[in-house]
Design a protein around this motif. Structure first.
Motif, PDB file in Angstrom:
ATOM      1  N   ALA A  73       0.612  -1.535   0.089  1.00  0.00           N
ATOM      2  CA  ALA A  73       0.088  -0.203   0.138  1.00  0.00           C
ATOM      3  C   ALA A  73       1.066   1.355   0.133  1.00  0.00           C
ATOM      4  O   ALA A  73       0.447   1.813  -0.641  1.00  0.00           O
ATOM      5  N   GLY A  74       2.001   1.627   0.389  1.00  0.00           N
ATOM      6  CA  GLY A  74       3.311   1.826   0.139  1.00  0.00           C
ATOM      7  C   GLY A  74       3.039   2.515  -0.103  1.00  0.00           C
ATOM      8  O   GLY A  74       4.126   3.703  -0.779  1.00  0.00           O
ATOM      9  N   GLY A  75       3.867   1.700  -0.990  1.00  0.00           N
ATOM     10  CA  GLY A  75       4.313   1.805  -2.378  1.00  0.00           C
ATOM     11  C   GLY A  75       3.523   2.451  -3.867  1.00  0.00           C
ATOM     12  O   GLY A  75       4.080   3.138  -3.950  1.00  0.00           O
ATOM     13  N   VAL A  76       1.847   1.685  -3.423  1.00  0.00           N
ATOM     14  CA  VAL A  76       1.062   2.014  -4.079  1.00  0.00           C
ATOM     15  C   VAL A  76       0.577   3.767  -3.982  1.00  0.00           C
ATOM     16  O   VAL A  76       0.415   4.625  -5.063  1.00  0.00           O
ATOM     17  N   MET A  77       1.046   4.155  -3.105  1.00  0.00           N
ATOM     18  CA  MET A  77       0.422   5.749  -2.596  1.00  0.00           C
ATOM     19  C   MET A  77       2.027   6.808  -3.315  1.00  0.00           C
ATOM     20  O   MET A  77       1.413   7.722  -3.545  1.00  0.00           O
ATOM     21  N   GLN A  78       2.818   5.953  -3.038  1.00  0.00           N
ATOM     22  CA  GLN A  78       4.048   6.726  -3.531  1.00  0.00           C
ATOM     23  C   GLN A  78       3.578   7.020  -4.907  1.00  0.00           C
ATOM     24  O   GLN A  78       4.323   8.112  -5.139  1.00  0.00           O
ATOM     25  N   MET A  79       2.694   6.808  -5.769  1.00  0.00           N
ATOM     26  CA  MET A  79       2.455   6.501  -6.276  1.00  0.00           C
ATOM     27  C   MET A  79       1.966   7.611  -7.466  1.00  0.00           C
ATOM     28  O   MET A  79       1.324   8.535  -8.432  1.00  0.00           O
ATOM     29  N   VAL A  80       0.969   7.711  -6.716  1.00  0.00           N
ATOM     30  CA  VAL A  80      -0.361   8.848  -6.092  1.00  0.00           C
ATOM     31  C   VAL A  80       0.389  10.133  -5.820  1.00  0.00           C
ATOM     32  O   VAL A  80      -0.258  11.596  -6.146  1.00  0.00           O
ATOM     33  N   SER A  81       1.331  10.299  -4.717  1.00  0.00           N
ATOM     34  CA  SER A  81       1.157  11.759  -3.693  1.00  0.00           C
ATOM     35  C   SER A  81       1.604  12.633  -4.834  1.00  0.00           C
ATOM     36  O   SER A  81       1.411  13.654  -4.226  1.00  0.00           O
ATOM     37  N   PRO A  82       2.874  12.504  -5.770  1.00  0.00           N
ATOM     38  CA  PRO A  82       2.733  14.053  -6.168  1.00  0.00           C
ATOM     39  C   PRO A  82       1.488  14.442  -6.940  1.00  0.00           C
ATOM     40  O   PRO A  82       1.539  15.817  -7.072  1.00  0.00           O
ATOM     41  N   LEU A  83       0.509  13.812  -7.289  1.00  0.00           N
ATOM     42  CA  LEU A  83      -0.479  14.629  -8.125  1.00  0.00           C
ATOM     43  C   LEU A  83      -0.962  15.381  -6.769  1.00  0.00           C
ATOM     44  O   LEU A  83      -1.625  16.075  -6.534  1.00  0.00           O
ATOM     45  N   LEU A  84      -0.982  14.649  -5.330  1.00  0.00           N
ATOM     46  CA  LEU A  84      -1.420  14.808  -3.921  1.00  0.00           C
ATOM     47  C   LEU A  84      -0.547  16.638  -3.495  1.00  0.00           C
ATOM     48  O   LEU A  84      -0.862  17.372  -2.779  1.00  0.00           O
ATOM     49  N   ILE A  85       0.542  15.760  -3.863  1.00  0.00           N
ATOM     50  CA  ILE A  85       1.511  17.177  -3.175  1.00  0.00           C
ATOM     51  C   ILE A  85       0.880  18.209  -4.148  1.00  0.00           C
ATOM     52  O   ILE A  85       0.891  19.587  -4.219  1.00  0.00           O
ATOM     53  N   ARG A  86       0.997  18.356  -5.808  1.00  0.00           N
ATOM     54  CA  ARG A  86       0.472  19.093  -6.422  1.00  0.00           C
ATOM     55  C   ARG A  86      -0.784  19.834  -6.064  1.00  0.00           C
ATOM     56  O   ARG A  86      -0.976  21.454  -6.091  1.00  0.00           O
ATOM     57  N   ARG A  87      -1.479  19.109  -5.715  1.00  0.00           N
ATOM     58  CA  ARG A  87      -3.406  19.863  -5.227  1.00  0.00           C
ATOM     59  C   ARG A  87      -2.448  20.509  -3.813  1.00  0.00           C
ATOM     60  O   ARG A  87      -3.149  21.574  -3.455  1.00  0.00           O
ATOM     61  N   LEU A  88      -2.078  20.116  -2.890  1.00  0.00           N
ATOM     62  CA  LEU A  88      -1.740  20.673  -1.684  1.00  0.00           C
ATOM     63  C   LEU A  88      -0.516  22.053  -2.296  1.00  0.00           C
ATOM     64  O   LEU A  88      -0.532  23.128  -0.585  1.00  0.00           O
ATOM     65  N   HIS A  89      -0.076  22.221  -2.726  1.00  0.00           N
ATOM     66  CA  HIS A  89       0.844  22.790  -3.184  1.00  0.00           C
ATOM     67  C   HIS A  89       2.082  22.986  -1.924  1.00  0.00           C
ATOM     68  O   HIS A  89       2.718  24.374  -1.582  1.00  0.00           O
ATOM     69  N   SER A  90       2.301  22.264  -1.711  1.00  0.00           N
ATOM     70  CA  SER A  90       3.160  22.278  -0.800  1.00  0.00           C
ATOM     71  C   SER A  90       4.173  20.461   0.255  1.00  0.00           C
ATOM     72  O   SER A  90       3.323  19.663  -0.089  1.00  0.00           O
ATOM     73  N   HIS A  91       4.828  20.763  -0.967  1.00  0.00           N
ATOM     74  CA  HIS A  91       5.588  19.224  -0.229  1.00  0.00           C
ATOM     75  C   HIS A  91       5.777  18.934   1.050  1.00  0.00           C
ATOM     76  O   HIS A  91       4.908  18.295   2.312  1.00  0.00           O
ATOM     77  N   LYS A  92       5.821  20.234   2.593  1.00  0.00           N
ATOM     78  CA  LYS A  92       5.756  20.279   3.923  1.00  0.00           C
ATOM     79  C   LYS A  92       4.209  19.693   3.974  1.00  0.00           C
ATOM     80  O   LYS A  92       4.090  18.639   5.106  1.00  0.00           O
ATOM     81  N   GLY A 134       3.000   6.214   6.343  1.00  0.00           N
ATOM     82  CA  GLY A 134       4.454   5.992   6.662  1.00  0.00           C
ATOM     83  C   GLY A 134       5.164   5.851   5.005  1.00  0.00           C
ATOM     84  O   GLY A 134       6.257   7.308   4.512  1.00  0.00           O
ATOM     85  N   LEU A 135       5.314   5.233   3.693  1.00  0.00           N
ATOM     86  CA  LEU A 135       5.912   5.251   3.230  1.00  0.00           C
ATOM     87  C   LEU A 135       5.377   6.418   2.287  1.00  0.00           C
ATOM     88  O   LEU A 135       6.728   7.017   1.241  1.00  0.00           O
TER      89      LEU A 135
END
Length: 456
Positions: A73-92, A134-135
């Motif tokens: 699940a962590g490995g898969v979440m990393q695939m979609v995290s760039p899209l969610l980070i762009r939605r939040l406009h922040s890595h933090k 976590g991942l």
């Protein structure tokens, strides 16, 4: 007229430099605090999840699978995290949010321990949420921290941060084991687990608070490239990274044939108590931590590729060594050797794998690496679980699992033999311990800004 309007350009520059220095010190202290608190969570919490499953009476197969299958699940979440980070406009924002979700997972775990029971689907779902949250922070955190720590201080800072975090993992794990040993096997045992999970959740909340205290000068760093999966796979096929990754998949799958099942073997077949269990895992982890700086120095002399051969050959027989005897002194010796060998393997692999990848592309490559790595974990764990299922989790079934794991680890060396010569700068790198495993094959993630070509 404001005071700033009266300052000369030189005085203004001095004030800005002083402010920047204060901000840097604040960020470094916050990062240090995050690393220590995160280590506390790992030592008190996830490390004891498989043992908790056994104490709750859910069976040996469930105890093995809970520490492996949810990782995908962590490995898969990393695939979609760039899209969610762009939605939040922040890595933090993304990292802090995921940290809070991970901390929240310990609330139902603690409540279930307090009540004295939990179902297998519930614990698997909670473990999945734990690893997904976590991942998912890994690549984003690496990008963010790389904008905060100047290149000149990275090698020393990340080396010290790694050691502080590792010390926190070890001390928390030791304290947790002592607590469980003192609780005994009666009704107080589950109460002790509830306390450990509560402390683990609290540690992650402290970690999230320290993360929140970091600044974020570049919410979306312009230097970071979002690389398509097709481009990443193309790079792997055309370069040496692909062959290295193939070797990783083979090794991790082979290791996880046995890895998740050492805990049920120790408790159910060897009938160890918590003190002996902690001793076996603790010496392996401690040996690995102590050996890492030494292997970093050795890499300068013999090269990272030769070091990978040393590590790869060293980890091959350690699973089968558990077939020789259940004597505690023998197993402690095996664990020390396992920790030393795993330190060489992990350091050499990370140095070689990321050597040929441009710094601005490493975050994307880390995402691909983590996905493939977790997939290999799950594949191996399911294979080992199938063997135990077919043998009714008998003592002989465990011995077959250990033998198969060592055989396939040795077989994977054939893939390493096909690897051409690679030049990589050898030195100690920063690591984040995400999980501690009984056979020293802990789940570690590299701190990308600490890699040699990024620390210049």
């Amino acid at each position: 007229m404001r005071l700033n309007d009266c300052l000369t350009p030189a005085a203004t520059a001095i004030r800005r430099k002083a402010a920047s220095s204060r901000e840097l010190r604040s960020n470094l202290r916050a990062s240090w605090g995050d690393g220590v608190a995160f280590g506390g969570m790992v030592g008190f919490g996830e490390t004891y999840l498989a043992a908790f499953v056994l104490a709750a009476g859910l069976g040996e197969l469930t105890a093995g699978l809970v520490g492996s299958v949810p990782l995908i699940a962590g490995g898969v979440m990393q695939m979609v995290s760039p899209l969610l980070i762009r939605r939040l406009h922040s890595h933090k924002r993304w990292v802090v949010l995921c940290a809070l979700v991970q901390a929240a997972v310990f609330a139902p775990l603690g409540y279930a321990a307090w009540q004295g029971s939990i179902s297998a689907p519930a614990v698997l779902i909670l473990a999945t949420l734990y690893w997904a949250s976590g991942l998912a922070t890994g690549p984003a955190w690496n990008t963010w921290i790389g904008t905060l720590v100047p290149p000149g201080v990275r090698p020393r800072f990340f080396a010290l941060r790694t050691r502080a975090s590792q010390a926190a993992v070890f001390l928390a794990f030791l304290a947790g084991g002592i607590t469980l040993q003192l609780a005994g096997g009666g009704p107080h045992l589950m109460t002790a687990y509830a306390a450990l999970f509560a402390i683990a959740g609290g540690c992650r909340l402290v970690s999230a608070w320290y993360l929140y205290r970091h600044t974020e000068p570049s919410p979306m760093p312009a230097s970071m490239r979002n690389i398509s999966w097709r481009e990443l796979l193309g790079q792997l096929r055309s370069g040496n990274g692909g062959r290295l990754l193939l070797y990783l998949v083979a090794v991790q799958a082979a290791v996880q044939v046995s890895g998740p099942y050492f805990t049920p073997f120790m408790f159910r077949k060897l009938e160890l108590n918590y003190g002996e269990y902690v001793a076996l895992i603790g010496v392996a982890y401690l040996a690995k931590v102590i050996a890492l700086p030494w292997w970093g120095s050795m890499a300068h002399k013999v090269g990272a590729q030769r070091l990978l051969w040393i590590g790869g050959a060293g980890i091959a027989p350690v699973a089968a060594a558990w077939m020789v005897s259940g004597n505690l002194a023998w197993l402690l010796t095996v664990q020390v050797l396992s920790g030393v060998a795993w330190a060489a393997y992990e350091l050499a692999f990370f140095l070689l794998f990321f050597e040929a990848i441009a710094p601005e592309e490493r975050t994307s490559m880390l995402t691909l690496y983590n996905l493939i790595n977790t997939a290999a974990w799950v594949a191996g764990a399911l294979g080992g679980g199938a063997i135990l299922f077919l043998t009714d989790a008998s003592h002989a079934g465990y011995l077959i699992v250990f033998a198969a794991s060592s055989f396939f680890r040795a077989l994977a060396l054939l893939l390493l033999a096909r690897l051409p010569a690679i030049e990589a700068e050898g030195e100690e790198i920063g690591l984040r311990t995400l999980s501690v495993r009984p056979n020293a094959a802990s789940l570690d993630a590299p701190v990308l800004p600490s890699l040699p070509s990024q620390a210049e």
